[in-house]
Design a protein around this motif. Structure first.
Motif, PDB file in Angstrom:
ATOM      1  N   ALA A   1       0.815  -1.212   0.000  1.00  0.00           N
ATOM      2  CA  ALA A   1       0.000   0.000   0.000  1.00  0.00           C
ATOM      3  C   ALA A   1       0.849   1.263   0.000  1.00  0.00           C
ATOM      4  CB  ALA A   1      -0.945   0.011   1.193  1.00  0.00           C
TER       5      ALA A   1
ATOM      6  N   ILE B   1      -7.206   1.714  -3.744  1.00  0.00           N
ATOM      7  CA  ILE B   1      -6.858   0.357  -4.181  1.00  0.00           C
ATOM      8  C   ILE B   1      -8.097  -0.436  -4.602  1.00  0.00           C
ATOM      9  CG2 ILE B   1      -5.904  -1.859  -3.435  1.00  0.00           C
ATOM     10  CD1 ILE B   1      -3.938  -0.149  -1.699  1.00  0.00           C
TER      11      ILE B   1
ATOM     12  N   ARG C   1      -8.118  -5.912  -0.998  1.00  0.00           N
ATOM     13  CA  ARG C   1      -6.746  -5.536  -0.638  1.00  0.00           C
ATOM     14  C   ARG C   1      -5.779  -6.721  -0.691  1.00  0.00           C
ATOM     15  NH1 ARG C   1      -5.574  -0.810   1.647  1.00  0.00           N
ATOM     16  NH2 ARG C   1      -3.440  -0.524   2.290  1.00  0.00           N
TER      17      ARG C   1
ATOM     18  N   GLU D   1      -2.532  -6.952  -3.029  1.00  0.00           N
ATOM     19  CA  GLU D   1      -1.196  -7.082  -2.460  1.00  0.00           C
ATOM     20  C   GLU D   1      -0.458  -8.282  -3.052  1.00  0.00           C
ATOM     21  OE1 GLU D   1      -1.691  -7.130   1.793  1.00  0.00           O
ATOM     22  OE2 GLU D   1      -1.784  -4.933   1.888  1.00  0.00           O
TER      23      GLU D   1
END
Length: 135
Positions: A72, A103, A111, A115
């Motif tokens: 992030a 995002i 998320r 990631e």
């Protein structure tokens, strides 16, 4: 940090020492001027902006691979504007949002999925052949 690393590697000029001692919040123009002067003193030619940007992108990709930065935290700066040239660069850049809060909104991913994707793309970029000189 780059100036300090260059000193540790054996490059030693007055301006490089000055540059290594500048604080992180120093005026960017002062940093740029000292950087250009230090390069000149060492006989190193300043790379063109695109090559330098692609080299920095590769270094940025190494940070989540090494665990030095959370995915992030890549959403700072203007990396999403980078003109990527290789497949690996494009894949990595395409996953960098404009800001951390965007995002899920801009990528349509949760998320954890994002990631994992950014780490995979970062690993692919850092494992690929350099796209230009000095990368």
């Amino acid at each position: 940090m780059t100036a300090a690393e260059a000193l540790a590697a054996g490059l030693d000029t007055p301006t490089l020492c000055e540059l290594a001692g500048l604080p992180r919040n120093a005026d960017t123009r002062d940093i740029r001027d000292a950087f250009e002067q230090a390069l000149s003193e060492t006989g190193i030619e300043l790379p063109e902006r695109g090559v330098a940007r692609r080299h920095a992108l590769r270094q940025l990709a190494a940070r989540p691979v090494d665990g030095d930065i959370a995915p992030a935290d890549l959403a700072t700066g203007d990396w999403w504007e980078t003109e990527a040239e290789t497949v690996e660069e494009r894949a990595f850049v395409s996953l960098i949002p404009r800001c951390g809060c965007c995002i899920g909104y801009t990528r349509g991913l949760d998320r954890r999925t994002w990631e994992a994707g950014i780490r995979t793309a970062a690993l692919a970029l850092t494992s690929s052949a350099p796209g230009g000189p000095g990368c």
